[in-house]
Design a protein around this motif. Sequence first.
Motif, short mmCIF file in Angstrom:
data_model
loop_
_atom_site.label_atom_id
_atom_site.label_comp_id
_atom_site.label_asym_id
_atom_site.label_seq_id
_atom_site.Cartn_x
_atom_site.Cartn_y
_atom_site.Cartn_z
N GLU A 69 0.83 -1.20 0.00
CA GLU A 69 0.00 0.00 0.00
C GLU A 69 0.87 1.26 0.00
O GLU A 69 1.97 1.27 0.56
N PRO A 70 0.39 2.33 -0.63
CA PRO A 70 1.17 3.57 -0.68
C PRO A 70 1.45 4.10 0.73
O PRO A 70 0.62 3.93 1.63
N PRO A 71 2.63 4.74 0.89
CA PRO A 71 3.66 4.95 -0.14
C PRO A 71 4.50 3.69 -0.33
O PRO A 71 5.23 3.29 0.58
N ALA A 72 4.37 3.06 -1.48
CA ALA A 72 5.05 1.79 -1.73
C ALA A 72 6.50 2.03 -2.10
O ALA A 72 6.82 2.99 -2.80
N PRO A 73 7.41 1.17 -1.62
CA PRO A 73 8.80 1.28 -2.05
C PRO A 73 8.92 1.03 -3.55
O PRO A 73 8.31 0.09 -4.08
N THR A 74 9.68 1.87 -4.22
CA THR A 74 9.73 1.84 -5.69
C THR A 74 11.14 2.11 -6.18
O THR A 74 11.83 2.99 -5.66
N ARG A 75 11.56 1.36 -7.19
CA ARG A 75 12.79 1.69 -7.91
C ARG A 75 12.44 2.61 -9.08
O ARG A 75 11.44 2.39 -9.77
N HIS A 76 13.27 3.61 -9.32
CA HIS A 76 13.09 4.50 -10.46
C HIS A 76 14.16 4.15 -11.48
O HIS A 76 15.35 4.32 -11.23
N ILE A 77 13.74 3.65 -12.63
CA ILE A 77 14.65 3.14 -13.65
C ILE A 77 14.81 4.15 -14.76
O ILE A 77 13.84 4.78 -15.20
N GLY A 78 16.04 4.32 -15.22
CA GLY A 78 16.28 5.25 -16.31
C GLY A 78 17.63 4.99 -16.95
O GLY A 78 18.29 3.97 -16.68
N VAL A 79 18.04 5.92 -17.81
CA VAL A 79 19.30 5.81 -18.53
C VAL A 79 20.14 7.04 -18.22
O VAL A 79 19.67 8.18 -18.35
N ALA A 80 21.38 6.82 -17.82
CA ALA A 80 22.33 7.91 -17.60
C ALA A 80 23.24 8.01 -18.81
O ALA A 80 23.81 7.01 -19.26
N THR A 81 23.36 9.21 -19.35
CA THR A 81 24.23 9.47 -20.49
C THR A 81 25.00 10.76 -20.23
O THR A 81 24.64 11.56 -19.37
N ILE A 82 26.03 10.96 -21.02
CA ILE A 82 26.74 12.22 -21.00
C ILE A 82 26.09 13.12 -22.04
O ILE A 82 25.34 12.65 -22.89
N GLY A 83 26.35 14.43 -22.02
CA GLY A 83 25.70 15.37 -22.93
C GLY A 83 26.01 15.12 -24.40
O GLY A 83 26.78 14.24 -24.77
N ARG A 84 25.40 15.90 -25.26
CA ARG A 84 25.61 15.90 -26.71
C ARG A 84 25.24 14.57 -27.35
O ARG A 84 25.97 14.01 -28.15
N ARG A 85 24.05 14.06 -27.01
CA ARG A 85 23.59 12.81 -27.60
C ARG A 85 23.38 12.93 -29.10
O ARG A 85 23.44 11.94 -29.83
#
Length: 325
Positions: A264-280
């Motif tokens: 039940e909220p607030p539920a533990p959550t992983r936040h997934i994403g991509v880390a990059t350096i600038g100038r993609r």
Amino acid sequence: MIDVQRLRVLRAVADHGSFSKAAAALHLTPSAVSQHVAVLERSLGAQVVARSTRGVTLTQAGQIMVGAAESVAAELAQARQQVERLSTGRVQLTVATFTSGGRHLLPDALPRLMASHPGTLLHVREGEPEDTVPLVRQGAVDLALAYHFDGPLPVGPGSGNSLQWTALLEDPLHVVMPDEHRLADRASLDIAELAAEPWVLGCLKTEAYLRRYAERAGFEPEVRGTTTDYFFARSLVAAGMGISLIPSIALVPTVPGLRAVPIEPPAPTRHIGVATIGRRHDRPHVTTLIEALREQARYRSEGPGQPMSTQPVPLGRGERQTTGV
């Protein structure tokens, strides 16, 4: 003029926390490392490290210079790739990923990359975000599929102004228990209801996260086992050792006889994403892979979890990415 080698030495000191460990990593003597740092300080007219019996820490000036060192390293790495592409016609792409992301998101994203850029030489490295995200800033990897919990993304020492975080999806954790457990038929659970349960966990960071949530709920969890693999942890649950806390994307393949119940909220959550350096925009193969990962994230978010804003956000050291997280 600032010597690039001295910046490299300072970055190693920041990474290892002492002159002796930095010297070992660089195959130098501690005296040579100390001399490099001293000359750098004289050229800047400012102290870059604070020395103590417990090691060395960066001063504010040192943090600025380490950020510059990592930016220079990343630029040189990109330049080497561009030169190699001119001479060979092929692009090397190095991707770092955490285990469950590598298993459940990355493989299905790779066909689009290889179809769009068939000459790409792909390398994959497995590691936890605290190890792989700094490698992005250093230019050692091109992007890192990573996650963080309720703290900031681990960006490492330095300013990190050129690091970007592209959020992909929220990955809520579920309680996994045997089908015959007294709480298995519940639609959701308050974590306080699990105070008397023994736990087996699939990640050290999950254990730390569980302990923080349990403290808020007023109990000390009994952890009987911690593994480095969520499937292994679920196997131990099936064997009757206890219950577990498993991220949504790690709930497949299913293990017979187990039930996953949302918290039940607030539920533990992983936040997934991509880390990059600038100038993609200079690296279309990186952009293609990120778009393919977005597609996989949208597919996964049709189950537990919700889609997130996928615009890249620049991060500094210790900043929390709040938009879409």
